[in-house]
Design an enzyme around this catalytic site. Structure first.
Site, PDB file in Angstrom:
ATOM      1  N   PHE A   1       0.920  -1.174   0.029  1.00  0.00           N
ATOM      2  CA  PHE A   1       0.122   0.065  -0.081  1.00  0.00           C
ATOM      3  C   PHE A   1       0.708   1.166  -0.022  1.00  0.00           C
ATOM      4  O   PHE A   1       0.401   2.322  -0.292  1.00  0.00           O
ATOM      5  CB  PHE A   1      -1.019  -0.022   1.172  1.00  0.00           C
ATOM      6  CG  PHE A   1      -0.116   0.168   2.530  1.00  0.00           C
ATOM      7  CD1 PHE A   1       0.246   1.461   3.137  1.00  0.00           C
ATOM      8  CD2 PHE A   1       0.183  -0.581   3.352  1.00  0.00           C
ATOM      9  CE1 PHE A   1       0.983   1.660   4.244  1.00  0.00           C
ATOM     10  CE2 PHE A   1       0.827  -0.756   4.554  1.00  0.00           C
ATOM     11  CZ  PHE A   1       1.105   0.462   5.019  1.00  0.00           C
TER      12      PHE A   1
ATOM     13  N   LYS B   1      -1.241  -8.329  -8.194  1.00  0.00           N
ATOM     14  CA  LYS B   1      -2.122  -7.918  -7.131  1.00  0.00           C
ATOM     15  C   LYS B   1      -1.660  -6.698  -6.498  1.00  0.00           C
ATOM     16  O   LYS B   1      -1.021  -6.941  -5.392  1.00  0.00           O
ATOM     17  CB  LYS B   1      -2.156  -9.390  -6.523  1.00  0.00           C
ATOM     18  CG  LYS B   1      -3.317  -9.386  -5.432  1.00  0.00           C
ATOM     19  CD  LYS B   1      -2.844 -10.123  -3.810  1.00  0.00           C
ATOM     20  CE  LYS B   1      -2.365  -8.832  -3.158  1.00  0.00           C
ATOM     21  NZ  LYS B   1      -3.267  -8.104  -2.304  1.00  0.00           N
TER      22      LYS B   1
ATOM     23  N   ARG C   1      -5.759  -2.291   0.166  1.00  0.00           N
ATOM     24  CA  ARG C   1      -5.993  -0.990   0.552  1.00  0.00           C
ATOM     25  C   ARG C   1      -5.739   0.280  -0.288  1.00  0.00           C
ATOM     26  O   ARG C   1      -6.410   1.345   0.025  1.00  0.00           O
ATOM     27  CB  ARG C   1      -4.824  -0.811   1.686  1.00  0.00           C
ATOM     28  CG  ARG C   1      -5.008  -1.772   2.829  1.00  0.00           C
ATOM     29  CD  ARG C   1      -3.832  -1.783   4.095  1.00  0.00           C
ATOM     30  NE  ARG C   1      -4.004  -2.467   5.096  1.00  0.00           N
ATOM     31  CZ  ARG C   1      -3.117  -2.894   5.934  1.00  0.00           C
ATOM     32  NH1 ARG C   1      -1.919  -2.107   5.933  1.00  0.00           N
ATOM     33  NH2 ARG C   1      -3.363  -3.498   7.181  1.00  0.00           N
TER      34      ARG C   1
ATOM     35  N   CYS D   1      10.073   1.347   3.281  1.00  0.00           N
ATOM     36  CA  CYS D   1      10.982   0.504   3.811  1.00  0.00           C
ATOM     37  C   CYS D   1      12.367   1.232   3.500  1.00  0.00           C
ATOM     38  O   CYS D   1      13.380   0.498   4.033  1.00  0.00           O
ATOM     39  CB  CYS D   1      11.202  -0.696   2.863  1.00  0.00           C
ATOM     40  SG  CYS D   1      11.451  -0.438   1.159  1.00  0.00           S
TER      41      CYS D   1
END
Length: 488
Positions: free
Chosen positions: A155, A179, A183, A287
């Site tokens: 997301f 995919k 969200r 990240c």
């Protein structure tokens, strides 16, 4: 009279058509700044996955034979369409993800750069030849696509991460089933619409919305030859294990706990600016966020004071508002999880010098947590050990660069690390001894451009070939070697 309109139902994109899922189960898509339901996304089934993979496999037969320059021209047109719709895409990111418009605008740029890199397919797909491996004998290496690719995206970067994956994969001649995060499905749908407008043939790009069933459907399907994943560490490990068990290539980009080392000779004004942006940009939901600052004791008080002063200036709110820097976290349960980590830091003895919990109650229905700073953190604390994925910064005081590197290397994560110093010798020691894949010197977020690999280490990455750059080309292609004898 006010007419109430129901939130849109997101459809899957299969074989060039927008189709409803077989499933009747839906999940709400929220604007995290307001708590408003903006869409309903289907929790698709393995039947939906089967349809998408079949469409991709059929499209592969012709797309893999399409001339590489023609594939590149479609991507060049796609890149221009992304540029033409830049502001719309940025606004959509802000609405469904929550990050500030300025950050969303920058994310669109990174996505465009990925498409630009992929459009260099004629060069990227080149093989190699050696004319004289023996008398009258020559050898050549040729690159070929591998088939249907599955992509599972998070997301936090609903445009950039999909653009890491499918443009390069299709440039190499593969077809793709995406995919997106349940969200943030709206941006992915818009990317598909623009790809179709650019002339991408039916079935080359497909989207199946959903959660666990879709992930497992891709991991188990025999026609899916490779999986690219970005997300949390536990799910990345699961995807890697299950994908490789089913004999697929897998690259799984996982969690992080990025350390920033500030030495006595650092420019503190620069370091403060960079750390604030890296720690609290995108609400810490990235990240490459700065999670831990390790600072030498002599300057620790100065740095902490500067960080708190700057954090207090941050404008919190709806990312569509012009002055906002820090938007909400993605969902209410993530907000509560973040507050739980702040509580844990206090309970375990860290000094809370800037409490983001105080910013949660004044912003209405959105999922807001303010910038949070802990001092005197130790490696035994959960706030040091875990990826919080929120605007929470931990400060560790050390006596030397050696100690700072030793502490950073004890983390099981190893995505990124930064150092702030004017010493070339310190930079060299840092570069050679830190156990991390992406390093920064006097920069806060050392994320590489699309033509370099996104090279996390340890529990931040599972696989052999990273996303982007030449690693990405290697991941999405296979090789043929041709050895020939020609004699007069």
């Amino acid at each position: 009279m006010t007419v109430q309109t129901a939130p849109q139902i997101v459809k899957n994109y299969i074989g060039g058509e927008w189709v409803e899922s077989i499933s009747t189960k839906m999940e709400a898509v929220y604007n995290p700044a307001t708590g408003e339901v903006i869409a309903q996304v289907p929790l698709s089934t393995k039947v939906d996955v089967e349809q998408a993979v079949s469409a991709a496999n059929e499209a592969f037969k012709s797309w893999s034979k399409t001339a590489v320059p023609k594939r590149a021209r479609i991507l060049f047109k796609y890149q221009q369409l992304l540029v033409d719709n830049w502001e719309e895409l940025a606004k959509l990111i802000t609405i469904e993800n929550g990050k500030s418009y300025n950050e969303a605008y920058g994310e669109v740029l990174r996505g465009i750069e990925c498409v630009e890199f992929a459009a260099g397919a004629p060069t990227l797909m080149m093989g190699k030849q050696l004319p004289d491996i023996a008398t009258g004998i020559e050898s050549g290496m040729y690159r070929y696509p591998i088939g249907v690719i599955g992509g599972i995206t998070p997301f936090n970067f609903p445009m950039m991460v999909p653009c890491w994956m499918f443009p390069l994969a299709i440039a190499c001649g593969n077809t793709f089933v995406l995919k997106p995060s349940e969200r943030t499905p709206l941006l992915a749908a818009r990317l598909a619409e623009l790809a179709e407008e650019a002339g991408l043939p039916k079935g080359v790009l497909n989207i199946v919305n959903g959660a666990h069933d879709v992930v497992n459907g891709l991991l188990e399907h025999k026609l899916v030859k490779a999986i690219s994943f970005v997300g949390s560490q536990p799910v990345a490990e699961y995807v890697y294990k299950k994908g490789t068990e089913n004999l697929k290539r897998v690259q799984a980009l996982a969690g992080a706990k990025n350390h920033s080392i500030v030495l006595n000779d650092a420019n503190l004004e620069l370091a403060t600016k960079q750390i604030i942006s890296a720690a609290f940009g995108s609400a810490g939901e990235r990240c490459m966020a700065a999670s831990v600052v390790t600072v030498e004791e002599e300057i620790a008080d100065q740095l902490v004071g500067r960080l708190v002063e700057e954090a207090n200036k941050i404008v919190i709110g709806n990312g569509l508002d012009e002055d906002v820097f820090l938007g909400p976290v993605i969902r209410d349960n993530h907000k509560e999880r973040t507050i739980g980590y702040i509580d844990s830091g206090v309970e375990q003895g860290a000094t809370l010098v800037r409490d983001g919990r105080e910013d949660t109650a004044v912003k209405g229905a959105g999922y807001f947590v303010g910038p949070t700073i802990f001092d005197h953190v130790t490696k035994e604390m959960k706030i040091w050990q875990d990826e919080i994925f929120a605007p929470v910064l931990s400060i560790v005081r050390v006596k030397s660069l050696d100690e700072a590197i030793e502490i950073a290397n004890e983390s099981r994560f190893a995505n990124g690390a930064c150092i702030y110093t004017d010493s070339g010798a310190s930079v060299r020691q840092f570069r050679e001894t830190i156990e991390s894949g992406m390093l920064g010197v006097n920069v806060g977020v050392p994320a590489p451009m699309a033509f370099f690999p996104f090279s996390g280490w340890k529990d931040s990455f599972y696989g052999d070939l990273h996303a982007n750059g030449t690693d990405g080309v290697e991941f999405y292609t296979r090789k043929k070697m041709l050895t020939s004898r020609w004699e007069k």
